[in-house]
Design a protein around this motif. Structure first.
Motif, PDB file in Angstrom:
ATOM      1  N   LYS A  36       8.562  -2.336 -14.233  1.00 15.61           N
ATOM      2  CA  LYS A  36       8.204  -1.490 -15.378  1.00 15.61           C
ATOM      3  C   LYS A  36       9.442  -1.002 -16.101  1.00 15.61           C
ATOM      4  CE  LYS A  36       3.709   0.305 -13.820  1.00 15.61           C
ATOM      5  NZ  LYS A  36       2.971   1.518 -13.377  1.00 15.61           N
ATOM      6  N   LEU A  37      10.433  -0.518 -15.336  1.00 11.25           N
ATOM      7  CA  LEU A  37      11.655  -0.014 -15.960  1.00 11.25           C
ATOM      8  C   LEU A  37      12.378  -1.126 -16.713  1.00 11.25           C
ATOM      9  CD1 LEU A  37      13.765   2.154 -16.515  1.00 11.25           C
ATOM     10  CD2 LEU A  37      14.764   1.679 -14.256  1.00 11.25           C
ATOM     11  N   ALA A  38      12.430  -2.307 -16.131  1.00 14.01           N
ATOM     12  CA  ALA A  38      13.101  -3.419 -16.796  1.00 14.01           C
ATOM     13  C   ALA A  38      12.462  -3.710 -18.152  1.00 14.01           C
ATOM     14  CB  ALA A  38      13.052  -4.661 -15.908  1.00 14.01           C
ATOM     15  N   ALA A  39      11.121  -3.675 -18.187  1.00 16.46           N
ATOM     16  CA  ALA A  39      10.427  -3.930 -19.450  1.00 16.46           C
ATOM     17  C   ALA A  39      10.743  -2.837 -20.471  1.00 16.46           C
ATOM     18  CB  ALA A  39       8.919  -4.015 -19.213  1.00 16.46           C
ATOM     19  N   LEU A  40      10.730  -1.579 -20.039  1.00 17.30           N
ATOM     20  CA  LEU A  40      11.022  -0.484 -20.962  1.00 17.30           C
ATOM     21  C   LEU A  40      12.440  -0.600 -21.507  1.00 17.30           C
ATOM     22  CD1 LEU A  40       9.406   2.606 -19.127  1.00 17.30           C
ATOM     23  CD2 LEU A  40       8.427   1.172 -20.936  1.00 17.30           C
ATOM     24  N   ARG A  41      13.377  -0.996 -20.655  1.00 18.03           N
ATOM     25  CA  ARG A  41      14.763  -1.120 -21.100  1.00 18.03           C
ATOM     26  C   ARG A  41      14.925  -2.249 -22.114  1.00 18.03           C
ATOM     27  NH1 ARG A  41      18.823   1.061 -17.484  1.00 18.03           N
ATOM     28  NH2 ARG A  41      20.023  -0.875 -17.574  1.00 18.03           N
ATOM     29  N   VAL A  42      14.224  -3.327 -21.902  1.00 18.22           N
ATOM     30  CA  VAL A  42      14.287  -4.425 -22.871  1.00 18.22           C
ATOM     31  C   VAL A  42      13.746  -3.957 -24.221  1.00 18.22           C
ATOM     32  CG1 VAL A  42      13.292  -6.658 -23.487  1.00 18.22           C
ATOM     33  CG2 VAL A  42      14.271  -6.333 -21.225  1.00 18.22           C
ATOM     34  N   LEU A  43      12.630  -3.233 -24.183  1.00 21.20           N
ATOM     35  CA  LEU A  43      12.048  -2.727 -25.429  1.00 21.20           C
ATOM     36  C   LEU A  43      13.020  -1.772 -26.126  1.00 21.20           C
ATOM     37  CD1 LEU A  43       8.310  -2.052 -24.528  1.00 21.20           C
ATOM     38  CD2 LEU A  43       9.272  -3.895 -25.920  1.00 21.20           C
ATOM     39  N   ARG A  44      13.593  -0.861 -25.350  1.00 18.91           N
ATOM     40  CA  ARG A  44      14.519   0.109 -25.933  1.00 18.91           C
ATOM     41  C   ARG A  44      15.715  -0.615 -26.561  1.00 18.91           C
ATOM     42  NH1 ARG A  44      18.134   3.431 -22.015  1.00 18.91           N
ATOM     43  NH2 ARG A  44      18.925   1.296 -22.014  1.00 18.91           N
ATOM     44  N   ASP A  45      16.271  -1.582 -25.827  1.00 17.21           N
ATOM     45  CA  ASP A  45      17.437  -2.304 -26.330  1.00 17.21           C
ATOM     46  C   ASP A  45      17.099  -3.177 -27.533  1.00 17.21           C
ATOM     47  OD1 ASP A  45      18.728  -1.073 -24.292  1.00 17.21           O
ATOM     48  OD2 ASP A  45      19.006  -2.862 -23.057  1.00 17.21           O
ATOM     49  N   ALA A  46      15.819  -3.554 -27.651  1.00 15.65           N
ATOM     50  CA  ALA A  46      15.414  -4.393 -28.780  1.00 15.65           C
ATOM     51  C   ALA A  46      15.043  -3.535 -29.983  1.00 15.65           C
ATOM     52  CB  ALA A  46      14.233  -5.270 -28.378  1.00 15.65           C
ATOM     53  N   GLY A  47      15.105  -2.209 -29.833  1.00 17.77           N
ATOM     54  CA  GLY A  47      14.742  -1.335 -30.940  1.00 17.77           C
ATOM     55  C   GLY A  47      13.285  -0.966 -30.941  1.00 17.77           C
ATOM     56  N   ARG A  58      12.786 -12.513 -22.323  1.00 21.08           N
ATOM     57  CA  ARG A  58      13.947 -11.703 -21.936  1.00 21.08           C
ATOM     58  C   ARG A  58      13.842 -11.218 -20.499  1.00 21.08           C
ATOM     59  NH1 ARG A  58      15.846  -8.603 -27.467  1.00 21.08           N
ATOM     60  NH2 ARG A  58      15.001 -10.187 -28.868  1.00 21.08           N
ATOM     61  N   LEU A  59      12.628 -11.152 -19.956  1.00 25.05           N
ATOM     62  CA  LEU A  59      12.477 -10.744 -18.553  1.00 25.05           C
ATOM     63  C   LEU A  59      12.404 -11.962 -17.628  1.00 25.05           C
ATOM     64  CD1 LEU A  59       9.956  -7.793 -19.009  1.00 25.05           C
ATOM     65  CD2 LEU A  59      12.359  -7.622 -18.338  1.00 25.05           C
ATOM     66  N   SER A  60      12.555 -13.141 -18.222  1.00 27.78           N
ATOM     67  CA  SER A  60      12.514 -14.387 -17.433  1.00 27.78           C
ATOM     68  C   SER A  60      11.261 -14.494 -16.585  1.00 27.78           C
ATOM     69  CB  SER A  60      13.744 -14.500 -16.526  1.00 27.78           C
ATOM     70  OG  SER A  60      14.915 -14.403 -17.266  1.00 27.78           O
ATOM     71  N   CYS A  61      10.136 -14.200 -17.185  1.00 26.14           N
ATOM     72  CA  CYS A  61       8.906 -14.414 -16.434  1.00 26.14           C
ATOM     73  C   CYS A  61       7.858 -14.996 -17.359  1.00 26.14           C
ATOM     74  CB  CYS A  61       8.425 -13.143 -15.753  1.00 26.14           C
ATOM     75  SG  CYS A  61       7.899 -11.872 -16.880  1.00 26.14           S
ATOM     76  N   VAL A  62       6.739 -15.304 -16.768  1.00 26.46           N
ATOM     77  CA  VAL A  62       5.695 -16.035 -17.445  1.00 26.46           C
ATOM     78  C   VAL A  62       4.866 -15.082 -18.321  1.00 26.46           C
ATOM     79  CG1 VAL A  62       3.514 -16.195 -16.216  1.00 26.46           C
ATOM     80  CG2 VAL A  62       4.972 -18.228 -16.454  1.00 26.46           C
ATOM     81  N   LYS A  63       4.255 -15.598 -19.375  1.00 26.61           N
ATOM     82  CA  LYS A  63       3.597 -14.714 -20.333  1.00 26.61           C
ATOM     83  C   LYS A  63       2.430 -13.934 -19.730  1.00 26.61           C
ATOM     84  CE  LYS A  63       3.263 -18.069 -23.129  1.00 26.61           C
ATOM     85  NZ  LYS A  63       2.800 -19.016 -24.162  1.00 26.61           N
ATOM     86  N   SER A  64       1.700 -14.588 -18.814  1.00 37.08           N
ATOM     87  CA  SER A  64       0.532 -13.901 -18.258  1.00 37.08           C
ATOM     88  C   SER A  64       0.961 -12.682 -17.431  1.00 37.08           C
ATOM     89  CB  SER A  64      -0.294 -14.849 -17.404  1.00 37.08           C
ATOM     90  OG  SER A  64       0.447 -15.326 -16.315  1.00 37.08           O
ATOM     91  N   ASN A  65       2.151 -12.747 -16.894  1.00 36.38           N
ATOM     92  CA  ASN A  65       2.678 -11.605 -16.158  1.00 36.38           C
ATOM     93  C   ASN A  65       2.873 -10.419 -17.097  1.00 36.38           C
ATOM     94  OD1 ASN A  65       3.728 -10.036 -14.185  1.00 36.38           O
ATOM     95  ND2 ASN A  65       5.671 -11.114 -14.028  1.00 36.38           N
TER      96      ASN A  65
END
Lengths: 149, 149
Positions: A36-47, A58-65
């Motif tokens: 969860k934190l990794a996803a939030l950080r990606v969003l924050r860094d992407a604006g 960017r999280l190197s995982c599959v879309k359904s995940n």
DNA sequence: GAAGATTGAAAAGTCAATCTTA
DNA sequence: TAAGATTGACTTTTCAATCTTC
């Protein structure tokens, strides 16, 4: 027949499990996990917002995940889904105010935990560790070990 | 605000993911995963059979996990459940012939993969890596970092 | 009551199939 | 048809609740 542990798959996997459990035990009081934190950080860094497909990449995982991770983040109130004005197939994940707060606080916790975990290593030892782990990681790429189909 | 990666939670977790994926890609042609192989090896080393609770303890996981893992191994035909003659509450996991074969072959694959993954490291580097990872792992125990309740 | 195992629910991940839109 | 997202099925893991047996 012999099964002598040559080097250390177990050592590496065990260490990762220990580190992950340690960090997540600190994050849990915010209702956060590392994914969860990794996803939030990606969003924050992407604006603040990103299409779900971009997030997956960017999280190197599959879309359904991502679909399910964003479901949980939405239930937590940390993210909301929005329509992409440019492409009606696409959904945007948007950081909420609560998401931004918890991302900042979680990042602090994560950084402190990292400091604690590596506190007993000198700067030189940290560099050594990075270098040796890098050699292991790299051995699975670049044709050295062709993947089994 | 800064989020400079001090040392390497990500490096460690990423390396573990890479190593695990590499080994499991080799094991998959036997229908094995690392958790399944670990369970089979514990059974083999214990002399073909073990109570589920013992299996959980030796694999350092929770009992309900073993219930389901043994379910899957039983569906694969690698293990069967038997009654414990001494305690009617207890169930034994028993290695089948197919389970024994696949355990031996899986152990070979695992050992070879380990050799490949660490092939680019010298014996001295392997010792260094073990030592440094050990320092990180140990930092979560022994009162240095009291667990957060 | 406590121990051994199971069940049900949840998180996190994968893959295959599907639905909508380009 | 291909791209974006979702859904459904599966593995692995945990926790809480339950059931049987000691």
């Amino acid at each position: 027949m012999n099964d002598v542990p040559v080097a250390g798959i177990d050592t590496l996997l065990h260490a990762a499990a220990v580190v992950q459990a340690h960090v997540e035990s600190q994050l849990s009081r915010l209702g956060l996990s590392l994914p969860k934190l990794a996803a939030l950080r990606v969003l924050r860094d992407a604006g603040e917002s990103l299409a779900l497909g971009q997030l997956a990449e960017r999280l190197s995982c599959v879309k359904s995940n991502i679909t399910q991770l964003v479901d949980r983040l939405e239930a937590d109130g940390f993210v909301s889904r929005a329509h992409d004005p440019d492409d009606r197939r696409s959904r945007l994940a948007v950081l909420t105010d609560a998401g931004r707060r918890v991302c900042d606080e979680g990042s602090r916790i994560r950084r402190d935990a990292e400091g604690q975990l590596f506190a007993s290593l000198s700067a030189d030892e940290v560099r050594q560790l990075q270098r040796l782990i890098g050699k292991v990681t790299d051995s699975t790429r670049g044709g050295t070990l062709p993947p089994v189909p």
